[in-house]
Design a protein around this motif. Sequence first.
Motif, PDB file in Angstrom:
ATOM      1  N   UNK A   1       0.821  -1.218   0.000  1.00  0.00           N
ATOM      2  CA  UNK A   1       0.000   0.000   0.000  1.00  0.00           C
ATOM      3  C   UNK A   1       0.851   1.263   0.000  1.00  0.00           C
ATOM      4  N   UNK A   2       0.298   2.325  -0.583  1.00  0.00           N
ATOM      5  CA  UNK A   2       0.957   3.626  -0.540  1.00  0.00           C
ATOM      6  C   UNK A   2       0.084   4.605   0.242  1.00  0.00           C
ATOM      7  N   UNK A   3       0.760   5.507   0.942  1.00  0.00           N
ATOM      8  CA  UNK A   3       0.109   6.482   1.811  1.00  0.00           C
ATOM      9  C   UNK A   3       0.502   7.878   1.345  1.00  0.00           C
ATOM     10  N   UNK A   4      -0.464   8.773   1.256  1.00  0.00           N
ATOM     11  CA  UNK A   4      -0.170  10.160   0.933  1.00  0.00           C
ATOM     12  C   UNK A   4      -0.375  11.048   2.144  1.00  0.00           C
ATOM     13  N   UNK A   5       0.617  11.854   2.469  1.00  0.00           N
ATOM     14  CA  UNK A   5       0.515  12.790   3.593  1.00  0.00           C
ATOM     15  C   UNK A   5      -0.191  14.047   3.099  1.00  0.00           C
ATOM     16  N   UNK A   6      -1.378  14.315   3.629  1.00  0.00           N
ATOM     17  CA  UNK A   6      -2.180  15.458   3.183  1.00  0.00           C
ATOM     18  C   UNK A   6      -2.127  16.584   4.197  1.00  0.00           C
ATOM     19  N   UNK A   7      -1.739  17.771   3.718  1.00  0.00           N
ATOM     20  CA  UNK A   7      -1.683  18.949   4.582  1.00  0.00           C
ATOM     21  C   UNK A   7      -2.899  19.846   4.404  1.00  0.00           C
ATOM     22  N   UNK A   8      -3.826  19.462   3.519  1.00  0.00           N
ATOM     23  CA  UNK A   8      -5.028  20.261   3.278  1.00  0.00           C
ATOM     24  C   UNK A   8      -6.132  19.345   2.770  1.00  0.00           C
ATOM     25  N   UNK A   9      -7.364  19.847   2.793  1.00  0.00           N
ATOM     26  CA  UNK A   9      -8.475  19.067   2.245  1.00  0.00           C
ATOM     27  C   UNK A   9      -8.274  18.816   0.765  1.00  0.00           C
ATOM     28  N   UNK A  10      -7.750  19.812   0.058  1.00  0.00           N
ATOM     29  CA  UNK A  10      -7.520  19.665  -1.372  1.00  0.00           C
ATOM     30  C   UNK A  10      -6.525  18.541  -1.654  1.00  0.00           C
ATOM     31  N   UNK A  11      -5.494  18.458  -0.825  1.00  0.00           N
ATOM     32  CA  UNK A  11      -4.522  17.380  -1.008  1.00  0.00           C
ATOM     33  C   UNK A  11      -5.137  16.025  -0.688  1.00  0.00           C
ATOM     34  N   UNK A  12      -5.958  15.943   0.344  1.00  0.00           N
ATOM     35  CA  UNK A  12      -6.619  14.675   0.670  1.00  0.00           C
ATOM     36  C   UNK A  12      -7.438  14.182  -0.519  1.00  0.00           C
ATOM     37  N   UNK A  13      -8.159  15.083  -1.152  1.00  0.00           N
ATOM     38  CA  UNK A  13      -8.958  14.712  -2.320  1.00  0.00           C
ATOM     39  C   UNK A  13      -8.062  14.314  -3.494  1.00  0.00           C
ATOM     40  N   UNK A  14      -7.011  15.099  -3.724  1.00  0.00           N
ATOM     41  CA  UNK A  14      -6.105  14.831  -4.843  1.00  0.00           C
ATOM     42  C   UNK A  14      -5.386  13.493  -4.681  1.00  0.00           C
ATOM     43  N   UNK A  15      -4.973  13.186  -3.465  1.00  0.00           N
ATOM     44  CA  UNK A  15      -4.224  11.945  -3.252  1.00  0.00           C
ATOM     45  C   UNK A  15      -5.153  10.725  -3.346  1.00  0.00           C
TER      46      UNK A  15
ATOM     47  N   UNK B   1      -7.698  10.630  -5.352  1.00  0.00           N
ATOM     48  CA  UNK B   1      -7.901  10.508  -6.794  1.00  0.00           C
ATOM     49  C   UNK B   1      -6.690   9.892  -7.488  1.00  0.00           C
ATOM     50  N   UNK B   2      -5.516  10.037  -6.880  1.00  0.00           N
ATOM     51  CA  UNK B   2      -4.294   9.483  -7.472  1.00  0.00           C
ATOM     52  C   UNK B   2      -4.140   7.986  -7.209  1.00  0.00           C
ATOM     53  N   UNK B   3      -4.940   7.453  -6.283  1.00  0.00           N
ATOM     54  CA  UNK B   3      -4.880   6.025  -6.015  1.00  0.00           C
ATOM     55  C   UNK B   3      -4.239   5.629  -4.708  1.00  0.00           C
ATOM     56  N   UNK B   4      -4.075   6.588  -3.790  1.00  0.00           N
ATOM     57  CA  UNK B   4      -3.510   6.246  -2.476  1.00  0.00           C
ATOM     58  C   UNK B   4      -4.390   5.221  -1.772  1.00  0.00           C
ATOM     59  N   UNK B   5      -3.760   4.316  -1.053  1.00  0.00           N
ATOM     60  CA  UNK B   5      -4.509   3.343  -0.250  1.00  0.00           C
ATOM     61  C   UNK B   5      -4.923   3.927   1.094  1.00  0.00           C
ATOM     62  N   UNK B   6      -4.105   4.853   1.595  1.00  0.00           N
ATOM     63  CA  UNK B   6      -4.383   5.539   2.850  1.00  0.00           C
ATOM     64  C   UNK B   6      -4.010   7.005   2.690  1.00  0.00           C
ATOM     65  N   UNK B   7      -4.689   7.853   3.446  1.00  0.00           N
ATOM     66  CA  UNK B   7      -4.334   9.274   3.505  1.00  0.00           C
ATOM     67  C   UNK B   7      -3.976   9.591   4.951  1.00  0.00           C
ATOM     68  N   UNK B   8      -2.744  10.066   5.133  1.00  0.00           N
ATOM     69  CA  UNK B   8      -2.258  10.407   6.467  1.00  0.00           C
ATOM     70  C   UNK B   8      -2.521  11.881   6.744  1.00  0.00           C
ATOM     71  N   UNK B   9      -3.140  12.163   7.877  1.00  0.00           N
ATOM     72  CA  UNK B   9      -3.408  13.548   8.274  1.00  0.00           C
ATOM     73  C   UNK B   9      -2.921  13.756   9.697  1.00  0.00           C
ATOM     74  N   UNK B  10      -2.416  14.961   9.952  1.00  0.00           N
ATOM     75  CA  UNK B  10      -1.924  15.284  11.280  1.00  0.00           C
ATOM     76  C   UNK B  10      -2.338  16.676  11.688  1.00  0.00           C
ATOM     77  N   UNK B  11      -1.484  17.671  11.406  1.00  0.00           N
ATOM     78  CA  UNK B  11      -1.786  19.049  11.780  1.00  0.00           C
ATOM     79  C   UNK B  11      -3.098  19.534  11.172  1.00  0.00           C
ATOM     80  N   UNK B  12      -3.443  19.030  10.020  1.00  0.00           N
ATOM     81  CA  UNK B  12      -4.709  19.389   9.377  1.00  0.00           C
ATOM     82  C   UNK B  12      -5.894  19.146  10.314  1.00  0.00           C
ATOM     83  N   UNK B  13      -5.793  18.119  11.123  1.00  0.00           N
ATOM     84  CA  UNK B  13      -6.856  17.778  12.071  1.00  0.00           C
ATOM     85  C   UNK B  13      -6.689  18.548  13.384  1.00  0.00           C
ATOM     86  N   UNK B  14      -5.490  18.512  13.913  1.00  0.00           N
ATOM     87  CA  UNK B  14      -5.276  19.039  15.269  1.00  0.00           C
ATOM     88  C   UNK B  14      -5.315  20.559  15.333  1.00  0.00           C
TER      89      UNK B  14
END
Length: 225
Positions: free
Chosen positions: A163-177, A179-192
Amino acid sequence: MAAKPPAPPAPRLYLSTPVIEDPAALVGTLSALLGKADIAAVLLRLAPSDPRSLTTRIKAVAQVVQNADAALLVEGHADLVARGGADGAHLPGLAPMQEALPSLKPDWIAGCGGLTTRHHAMSAGEAGADYVLFGEPDAKGQRPSADAIAERLEWWAELFEPPCVGYAASLEEAEQFAAAGADFVLVGDLIWNDKRGTAAALVDVEQAIKQGHAALLERLKAAQD
């Protein structure tokens, strides 16, 4: 007529904690968050301390995460995974992962980030990484562009099994990753760091992932027609 390949499932969330010293406040927050979204795993980031204190922190968080049917991974500290009752470790680079593999395999998860080149990513996969992470900030807080991260995710998803994971720093990145086929989306500061609260932020991220996944399915369908 050849059967169409099955549609990939939507990416799941991988939640990174802040760097913590006292897990008490985090445990309460996590307990609430884990029931609000489909969180597959939690990455526990620990402030430096002695092994006994670190192990105690891991144990405190592991119980809450695992009770919600999610996996707990510790950033670094592969030597404390078993003692702390975690499910695995996330290693910050190819060399640290290769060093940690003998103590983790086959019983615990070994994830790998810090992969700045395609060659390093392929080497991590060949060595036995259970997932590869693209897009996290480096020690100076720098990271590739969202387009570059999405390109790397798409390349990996099309060619490799782990599996591949994309680190998303924004909602736009979460959506983009997604769409790119990521198996997981990693979020951190975006949430906290969301002023509305962690739960509202998490719901928005999950919605962004669903939108990105829908776009991926449309792209795959168009390619098959």
